[in-house]
Design an enzyme around this catalytic site. Structure first.
Site, PDB file in Angstrom:
ATOM      1  N   ASP A  61      44.446  69.701  44.343  1.00 21.73           N
ATOM      2  CA  ASP A  61      44.576  69.029  43.003  1.00 21.73           C
ATOM      3  C   ASP A  61      45.677  68.067  43.103  1.00 21.73           C
ATOM      4  O   ASP A  61      46.044  67.023  41.877  1.00 21.73           O
ATOM      5  CB  ASP A  61      45.216  70.070  41.895  1.00 21.73           C
TER       6      ASP A  61
ATOM      7  N   HIS B 252      45.652  77.004  37.910  1.00 20.74           N
ATOM      8  CA  HIS B 252      44.454  76.733  38.606  1.00 20.74           C
ATOM      9  C   HIS B 252      44.030  75.446  38.315  1.00 20.74           C
ATOM     10  O   HIS B 252      44.635  74.691  39.019  1.00 20.74           O
ATOM     11  CB  HIS B 252      43.711  78.053  37.911  1.00 20.74           C
TER      12      HIS B 252
ATOM     13  N   HIS C 213      49.842  77.225  47.426  1.00 19.20           N
ATOM     14  CA  HIS C 213      48.458  77.911  47.243  1.00 19.20           C
ATOM     15  C   HIS C 213      48.784  79.288  47.713  1.00 19.20           C
ATOM     16  O   HIS C 213      49.463  79.596  48.724  1.00 19.20           O
ATOM     17  CB  HIS C 213      47.465  77.099  48.137  1.00 19.20           C
TER      18      HIS C 213
HETATM   19  N1  CMC Z   1      56.640  73.903  43.479  1.00 16.97           N
HETATM   20  C1  CMC Z   1      57.847  74.714  43.757  1.00 16.97           C
HETATM   21  N2  CMC Z   1      57.939  75.751  43.999  1.00 16.97           N
HETATM   22  C2  CMC Z   1      56.904  76.424  44.429  1.00 16.97           C
HETATM   23  C3  CMC Z   1      55.446  76.068  44.180  1.00 16.97           C
HETATM   24  C4  CMC Z   1      55.624  74.728  43.716  1.00 16.97           C
HETATM   25  N3  CMC Z   1      54.273  73.996  43.263  1.00 16.97           N
HETATM   26  N4  CMC Z   1      54.779  76.951  44.453  1.00 16.97           N
HETATM   27  C5  CMC Z   1      55.235  78.212  44.914  1.00 16.97           C
HETATM   28  N5  CMC Z   1      56.614  77.900  44.867  1.00 16.97           N
HETATM   29  C6  CMC Z   1      57.686  78.921  45.250  1.00 16.97           C
HETATM   30  C7  CMC Z   1      57.792  79.860  44.304  1.00 16.97           C
HETATM   31  O1  CMC Z   1      58.913  79.535  43.206  1.00 16.97           O
HETATM   32  C8  CMC Z   1      58.238  81.074  45.170  1.00 16.97           C
HETATM   33  O2  CMC Z   1      59.696  80.775  45.441  1.00 16.97           O
HETATM   34  P1  CMC Z   1      60.777  82.200  45.821  1.00 16.97           P
HETATM   35  O3  CMC Z   1      59.849  82.906  46.783  1.00 16.97           O
HETATM   36  O4  CMC Z   1      61.824  81.500  46.051  1.00 16.97           O
HETATM   37  O5  CMC Z   1      60.551  82.957  44.333  1.00 16.97           O
HETATM   38  C9  CMC Z   1      57.426  81.030  46.440  1.00 16.97           C
HETATM   39  O6  CMC Z   1      57.091  79.359  46.269  1.00 16.97           O
HETATM   40  C10 CMC Z   1      56.082  81.677  46.259  1.00 16.97           C
HETATM   41  O7  CMC Z   1      55.405  81.403  45.092  1.00 16.97           O
HETATM   42  P2  CMC Z   1      54.686  82.265  44.391  1.00 16.97           P
HETATM   43  O8  CMC Z   1      54.456  81.766  43.000  1.00 16.97           O
HETATM   44  O9  CMC Z   1      54.883  83.533  44.502  1.00 16.97           O
HETATM   45  O10 CMC Z   1      52.813  82.035  44.916  1.00 16.97           O
HETATM   46  P3  CMC Z   1      51.828  82.356  44.246  1.00 16.97           P
HETATM   47  O11 CMC Z   1      50.807  82.616  45.668  1.00 16.97           O
HETATM   48  O12 CMC Z   1      51.631  83.381  43.635  1.00 16.97           O
HETATM   49  O13 CMC Z   1      51.322  81.154  43.786  1.00 16.97           O
HETATM   50  C11 CMC Z   1      50.255  78.997  43.038  1.00 16.97           C
HETATM   51  C12 CMC Z   1      50.395  80.012  43.996  1.00 16.97           C
HETATM   52  C13 CMC Z   1      49.339  77.845  43.128  1.00 16.97           C
HETATM   53  C14 CMC Z   1      50.270  79.448  41.737  1.00 16.97           C
HETATM   54  C15 CMC Z   1      51.781  78.113  43.073  1.00 16.97           C
HETATM   55  O14 CMC Z   1      51.676  77.552  44.428  1.00 16.97           O
HETATM   56  C16 CMC Z   1      51.972  77.115  41.944  1.00 16.97           C
HETATM   57  O15 CMC Z   1      52.177  77.391  40.830  1.00 16.97           O
HETATM   58  N6  CMC Z   1      51.514  75.928  42.268  1.00 16.97           N
HETATM   59  C17 CMC Z   1      51.681  74.795  41.565  1.00 16.97           C
HETATM   60  C18 CMC Z   1      50.397  74.714  40.773  1.00 16.97           C
HETATM   61  C19 CMC Z   1      49.146  74.185  41.421  1.00 16.97           C
HETATM   62  O16 CMC Z   1      49.141  73.158  41.912  1.00 16.97           O
HETATM   63  N7  CMC Z   1      48.055  75.018  41.530  1.00 16.97           N
HETATM   64  C20 CMC Z   1      46.584  74.569  41.832  1.00 16.97           C
HETATM   65  C21 CMC Z   1      46.143  75.619  43.123  1.00 16.97           C
HETATM   66  S1  CMC Z   1      44.764  74.940  44.010  1.00 16.97           S
HETATM   67  C22 CMC Z   1      43.550  74.770  42.995  1.00 16.97           C
HETATM   68  C23 CMC Z   1      43.319  76.042  42.375  1.00 16.97           C
HETATM   69  O17 CMC Z   1      43.110  77.134  43.221  1.00 16.97           O
HETATM   70  O18 CMC Z   1      42.821  75.744  41.164  1.00 16.97           O
END
Ligand code: CMC
Length: 430
Positions: free
Chosen positions: A363, A268, A307
């Site tokens: 971010d 987050h 996201h």
């Molecule tokens: N790098 C590589 N792969 C990713 C990333 C990433 N940053 N984000 C998602 N994926 C992949 C993930 O591995 C999954 O792949 P598969 O379908 O093969 O298993 C797919 O994309 C879907 O990901 P998810 O984890 O199910 O998606 P989510 O909606 O649960 O997670 C998230 C959203 C923001 C937690 C995630 O994208 C992430 O960890 N990003 C990096 C951390 C980040 O930048 N966070 C800031 C968010 S914006 C500001 C805020 O809200 O605070």
């Protein structure tokens, strides 16, 4: 055409008509669907709230597919471009409309009245270890405020409630700056109420000695824009924490501390710090392809990308990318920018990221600006928490005033043992 959903329960053959309102069915309408007399009724299973609306809200609108973000109807790009004051946007979030000049002046005055913290808060902060993480200090100090304002428990009294809102918005920059000064071993600087919200914060952070600290207008403006961009983001993890904890009717200091704790996580608001650590680790442009390869092999994430809601470029990231040029003109370019740009260039054309609709989020570039402005990496989540406090509070008030809401209490699917008989310890063989 009837706005209903017809559901046939194949266990019983019964058909149910479930109303659809605002593109949603009520989960409680499923409860009538039972397989027999003793059945509790159907529930929906939705870990991580992937498809569950937990509130009705009029504060922030996001269309994640189109990359749209609006507060009270105003597009974020317009607020960032046209609003010269964070206080004005805070008023908009809180009251629903942009203030008139008189309203803005009154609001500003009410906030300014509360910028100082009790001297015992200062002493409490001084007791932290010299290397305490500023976000840990921030969260604990916000929680401690509840002991200074016991009347804050009167959350249903609109006047008392609003007073805590003023206090929190006013004090978060002071507490944040004290946390920074603590880590530097520098004396705390008291608020200067003749400055803007961002200007006062910069002054408390960076003023040294007796001579006045000259705030560069471009940096003050950049921080104001960054505050505006972070003010709210509908039902994200920390806002949900604010609402969830607030639904127990605890005081707002305790729920704001809970929200800030949720924000700290690297998935987050801790992501901006994680982005800079990732860029440090990559070190140079020629190592970017190898890093991307590792991410695609599942050996880590590209921080600042992806996201839950945006499946398009985060509109805040677009504004920040442009803002970076204004800041770097004053501070000099952050050497990590080239690595970030190369990461973005490769990722936006790579099948792995394209297929999953992973784009830069807020971010990805914010940390580069913060670093260029002189903020240390571990301070980035605190910079996120300052403006987001406004969003948390607006959402908290909306929650308290929503007749549909009660204490938040999800259900579970119990998959553990059925009833068992207690066994004396000498008879428990492995
Ligand atoms: N790098 C590589 N792969 C990713 C990333 C990433 N940053 N984000 C998602 N994926 C992949 C993930 O591995 C999954 O792949 P598969 O379908 O093969 O298993 C797919 O994309 C879907 O990901 P998810 O984890 O199910 O998606 P989510 O909606 O649960 O997670 C998230 C959203 C923001 C937690 C995630 O994208 C992430 O960890 N990003 C990096 C951390 C980040 O930048 N966070 C800031 C968010 S914006 C500001 C805020 O809200 O605070």
């Amino acid at each position: 055409m009837a706005a209903t959903l017809s559901v046939t329960d194949n266990r019983t053959g019964k058909v149910y008509e479930i109303p659809i309102q605002n593109g949603t069915i009520k989960a409680m309408d499923l409860r009538q669907i039972k397989s027999g007399e003793d059945d509790f009724g159907l529930m929906s299973y939705d870990p991580a709230f992937m498809n569950t609306a937990s509130v009705k809200s009029s504060i922030t609108f996001i269309d994640g597919d189109k990359g749209i973000l609006r507060h009270r109807g105003y597009p974020i790009e317009e607020l960032a471009e046209s609003s010269t004051s964070f206080m004005e946007v805070a008023y908009l979030l809180m009251y629903g409309d942009l203030p008139t000049e008189t309203q803005r002046a009154e609001w500003r005055q009410r906030i300014r009245h509360h910028t100082f913290v009790h001297e015992s808060i200062k002493k409490l902060m001084e007791a932290f270890r010299y290397d305490a993480h500023p976000m840990g200090m921030f969260i604990s100090t916000i929680a401690a405020l509840s002991t200074f304002y016991p009347e804050a428990k009167e959350i249903m009294d609109p006047e008392i409630r609003m007073k805590q809102v003023h206090r929190l918005i006013a004090k978060v920059p002071t507490i944040a700056a004290f946390a920074y000064r603590h880590s530097k071993g520098m004396p705390y600087i008291y608020p200067s109420n003749d400055l803007t919200y961002a200007g006062n914060f910069l002054n408390m952070m960076f003023k040294t000695g007796d001579s006045p600290y000259h705030i560069h207008p471009a940096l003050e403006r950049a921080l104001t824009v960054l505050f505006i961009l972070h003010v709210d983001h509908e039902q994200n993890c920390s806002t949900n924490a604010m609402r969830m904890v607030g639904s127990s009717h605890v005081d707002p200091y305790s729920s704001t501390a809970a929200a800030a704790a949720a924000l700290w996580g690297p998935l987050h608001g801790g992501a901006n710090e994680a982005v800079l650590r990732m860029l440090d680790e990559i070190g140079s442009i020629n190592k970017v392809p190898a890093f991307i390869k590792e991410v695609k092999e599942g050996k880590g994430r590209l921080m600042g990308f992806g996201h839950r809601v945006y499946k398009n470029y985060d509109p805040r990231a677009k504004v920040i990318k442009k803002l970076a040029d204004d800041v770097f003109e004053v501070t000099g370019k952050n050497p990590m920018l080239d690595i970030a740009l190369e990461l973005e260039r490769i990722a936006l054309h790579d099948d792995y990221f394209m297929k999953r609709k992973l784009y830069p989020n807020v971010d990805f570039y914010s940390g580069l600006i913060y670093q260029a402005m002189g903020f240390p990496k571990d301070f980035f989540p605190v910079l996120f928490a300052i403006p987001r406090t406004v969003g948390w509070l607006a959402q908290w008030i909306e929650h308290l005033q929503d007749a549909d809401q009660k204490i938040a209490r999800p259900r579970q699917i119990y998959l553990g043992h059925d009833v068992r008989t207690w066994v004396p310890i000498e008879k428990r063989g492995r």
